[in-house]
Design a protein around this motif. Sequence first.
Motif, PDB file in Angstrom:
ATOM      1  N   GLU A   1       0.828  -1.209   0.000  1.00  0.00           N
ATOM      2  CA  GLU A   1       0.000   0.000   0.000  1.00  0.00           C
ATOM      3  C   GLU A   1       0.864   1.262   0.000  1.00  0.00           C
ATOM      4  N   ILE A   2       1.914   1.262   0.812  1.00  0.00           N
ATOM      5  CA  ILE A   2       2.805   2.425   0.875  1.00  0.00           C
ATOM      6  C   ILE A   2       3.480   2.645  -0.477  1.00  0.00           C
ATOM      7  N   LEU A   3       3.985   1.570  -1.087  1.00  0.00           N
ATOM      8  CA  LEU A   3       4.664   1.711  -2.383  1.00  0.00           C
ATOM      9  C   LEU A   3       3.708   2.197  -3.464  1.00  0.00           C
ATOM     10  N   GLU A   4       2.462   1.750  -3.442  1.00  0.00           N
ATOM     11  CA  GLU A   4       1.478   2.228  -4.411  1.00  0.00           C
ATOM     12  C   GLU A   4       1.237   3.726  -4.233  1.00  0.00           C
ATOM     13  N   THR A   5       1.161   4.160  -2.994  1.00  0.00           N
ATOM     14  CA  THR A   5       0.973   5.587  -2.705  1.00  0.00           C
ATOM     15  C   THR A   5       2.172   6.396  -3.180  1.00  0.00           C
ATOM     16  N   VAL A   6       3.377   5.902  -2.912  1.00  0.00           N
ATOM     17  CA  VAL A   6       4.599   6.592  -3.327  1.00  0.00           C
ATOM     18  C   VAL A   6       4.671   6.662  -4.849  1.00  0.00           C
ATOM     19  N   GLU A   7       4.341   5.580  -5.529  1.00  0.00           N
ATOM     20  CA  GLU A   7       4.392   5.543  -6.990  1.00  0.00           C
ATOM     21  C   GLU A   7       3.420   6.540  -7.613  1.00  0.00           C
ATOM     22  N   GLN A   8       2.326   6.836  -6.919  1.00  0.00           N
ATOM     23  CA  GLN A   8       1.363   7.816  -7.416  1.00  0.00           C
ATOM     24  C   GLN A   8       1.818   9.242  -7.130  1.00  0.00           C
ATOM     25  N   GLY A   9       2.883   9.383  -6.330  1.00  0.00           N
ATOM     26  CA  GLY A   9       3.430  10.700  -6.030  1.00  0.00           C
ATOM     27  C   GLY A   9       2.593  11.514  -5.065  1.00  0.00           C
ATOM     28  N   GLU A  10       1.738  10.860  -4.289  1.00  0.00           N
ATOM     29  CA  GLU A  10       0.820  11.579  -3.409  1.00  0.00           C
ATOM     30  C   GLU A  10       1.072  11.278  -1.944  1.00  0.00           C
ATOM     31  N   SER A  11       2.309  11.130  -1.543  1.00  0.00           N
ATOM     32  CA  SER A  11       2.523  10.746  -0.151  1.00  0.00           C
ATOM     33  C   SER A  11       3.675  11.505   0.477  1.00  0.00           C
ATOM     34  N   ASN A  12       3.745  11.382   1.769  1.00  0.00           N
ATOM     35  CA  ASN A  12       4.835  11.963   2.543  1.00  0.00           C
ATOM     36  C   ASN A  12       5.799  10.866   2.985  1.00  0.00           C
ATOM     37  N   TYR A  13       5.720   9.711   2.311  1.00  0.00           N
ATOM     38  CA  TYR A  13       6.606   8.591   2.621  1.00  0.00           C
ATOM     39  C   TYR A  13       7.909   8.712   1.831  1.00  0.00           C
ATOM     40  N   VAL A  14       9.010   8.321   2.476  1.00  0.00           N
ATOM     41  CA  VAL A  14      10.282   8.128   1.786  1.00  0.00           C
ATOM     42  C   VAL A  14      10.698   6.703   2.136  1.00  0.00           C
ATOM     43  N   VAL A  15      10.740   5.843   1.120  1.00  0.00           N
ATOM     44  CA  VAL A  15      11.062   4.434   1.344  1.00  0.00           C
ATOM     45  C   VAL A  15      12.550   4.249   1.050  1.00  0.00           C
ATOM     46  N   ILE A  16      13.270   3.684   2.032  1.00  0.00           N
ATOM     47  CA  ILE A  16      14.722   3.540   1.947  1.00  0.00           C
ATOM     48  C   ILE A  16      15.105   2.088   2.158  1.00  0.00           C
ATOM     49  N   ASP A  17      15.821   1.527   1.196  1.00  0.00           N
ATOM     50  CA  ASP A  17      16.340   0.160   1.289  1.00  0.00           C
ATOM     51  C   ASP A  17      17.768   0.255   1.795  1.00  0.00           C
ATOM     52  N   VAL A  18      18.051  -0.382   2.931  1.00  0.00           N
ATOM     53  CA  VAL A  18      19.375  -0.269   3.547  1.00  0.00           C
ATOM     54  C   VAL A  18      20.272  -1.468   3.247  1.00  0.00           C
ATOM     55  N   ARG A  19      19.850  -2.313   2.282  1.00  0.00           N
ATOM     56  CA  ARG A  19      20.725  -3.416   1.871  1.00  0.00           C
ATOM     57  C   ARG A  19      21.917  -2.860   1.111  1.00  0.00           C
ATOM     58  N   ASN A  20      22.954  -3.673   1.000  1.00  0.00           N
ATOM     59  CA  ASN A  20      24.125  -3.295   0.211  1.00  0.00           C
ATOM     60  C   ASN A  20      23.764  -3.272  -1.270  1.00  0.00           C
ATOM     61  N   VAL A  21      24.496  -2.495  -2.021  1.00  0.00           N
ATOM     62  CA  VAL A  21      24.243  -2.330  -3.452  1.00  0.00           C
ATOM     63  C   VAL A  21      24.252  -3.686  -4.164  1.00  0.00           C
ATOM     64  N   GLU A  22      25.153  -4.575  -3.778  1.00  0.00           N
ATOM     65  CA  GLU A  22      25.244  -5.902  -4.406  1.00  0.00           C
ATOM     66  C   GLU A  22      23.971  -6.715  -4.177  1.00  0.00           C
ATOM     67  N   GLU A  23      23.398  -6.614  -2.983  1.00  0.00           N
ATOM     68  CA  GLU A  23      22.161  -7.326  -2.677  1.00  0.00           C
ATOM     69  C   GLU A  23      21.011  -6.820  -3.543  1.00  0.00           C
ATOM     70  N   ILE A  24      20.936  -5.515  -3.698  1.00  0.00           N
ATOM     71  CA  ILE A  24      19.867  -4.926  -4.502  1.00  0.00           C
ATOM     72  C   ILE A  24      20.063  -5.277  -5.972  1.00  0.00           C
ATOM     73  N   ALA A  25      21.308  -5.302  -6.428  1.00  0.00           N
ATOM     74  CA  ALA A  25      21.589  -5.682  -7.811  1.00  0.00           C
ATOM     75  C   ALA A  25      21.153  -7.122  -8.073  1.00  0.00           C
ATOM     76  N   PHE A  26      21.281  -7.984  -7.075  1.00  0.00           N
ATOM     77  CA  PHE A  26      20.913  -9.393  -7.226  1.00  0.00           C
ATOM     78  C   PHE A  26      19.402  -9.572  -7.350  1.00  0.00           C
ATOM     79  N   THR A  27      18.617  -8.894  -6.513  1.00  0.00           N
ATOM     80  CA  THR A  27      17.162  -9.070  -6.520  1.00  0.00           C
ATOM     81  C   THR A  27      16.432  -8.012  -7.322  1.00  0.00           C
ATOM     82  N   GLY A  28      17.055  -6.849  -7.463  1.00  0.00           N
ATOM     83  CA  GLY A  28      16.365  -5.692  -7.986  1.00  0.00           C
ATOM     84  C   GLY A  28      15.757  -4.923  -6.829  1.00  0.00           C
ATOM     85  N   PRO A  29      15.353  -3.683  -7.073  1.00  0.00           N
ATOM     86  CA  PRO A  29      14.747  -2.878  -5.999  1.00  0.00           C
ATOM     87  C   PRO A  29      13.301  -3.312  -5.735  1.00  0.00           C
ATOM     88  N   LEU A  30      12.783  -2.979  -4.567  1.00  0.00           N
ATOM     89  CA  LEU A  30      11.384  -3.265  -4.251  1.00  0.00           C
ATOM     90  C   LEU A  30      10.465  -2.505  -5.198  1.00  0.00           C
TER      91      LEU A  30
END
Length: 177
Positions: A70-99
């Motif tokens: 729900e939060i990601l859908e709101t953020v994708e619509q550009g209508e929120s005060n949420y900032v979603v931060i992934d704290v995994r290492n760059v290599e981990e994100i490269a392996f799975t892709g971002p959320l």
Amino acid sequence: MKVSILARAALVATATRPTVGFAVGGRPLMVLGGDTLSHRHRVATFSRFMSTTNTEMPSLKHIGREEMQEILETVEQGESNYVVIDVRNVEEIAFTGPLSPDVRTLPLPLIMQKNVFQLDSEEFEEVCRFSKPEPDATLVFSCAAGVRSVHAANFAAQGGYSKLVNYMGGANEWFNP
């Protein structure tokens, strides 16, 4: 507020060895054994530990997959005060892709080394490569399994942020429902 040496050691210990537990009330760190402690128990124990070392810590809301969606859908619509931060290492994100394409990447080691939430806006943007969230923004942290994100939220709290959310399932749950 600066992070105490004991708190910093605790952050490093659980970030690198999730089987480490904490004694509450200022006692030394002690190993409690990973097989006997559930993930949620370790997170709860760490949260209690941090609240004993930093008295005015804001609460941390823990959410599951549906709420994160729900939060990601709101953020994708550009209508929120949420900032979603992934704290995994760059290599981990490269392996799975971002959320989501709208999730910011800010690895926990960088947060710890530079104490980024204490930086002014210009320094934050230079180090993190995105604009520093406004103080009234709701910061939503994610990692692989919801442990490192708790640590990141504690650093954000020390930087003055009070609206903090932890996605407990992390990328492990997100990409393997």
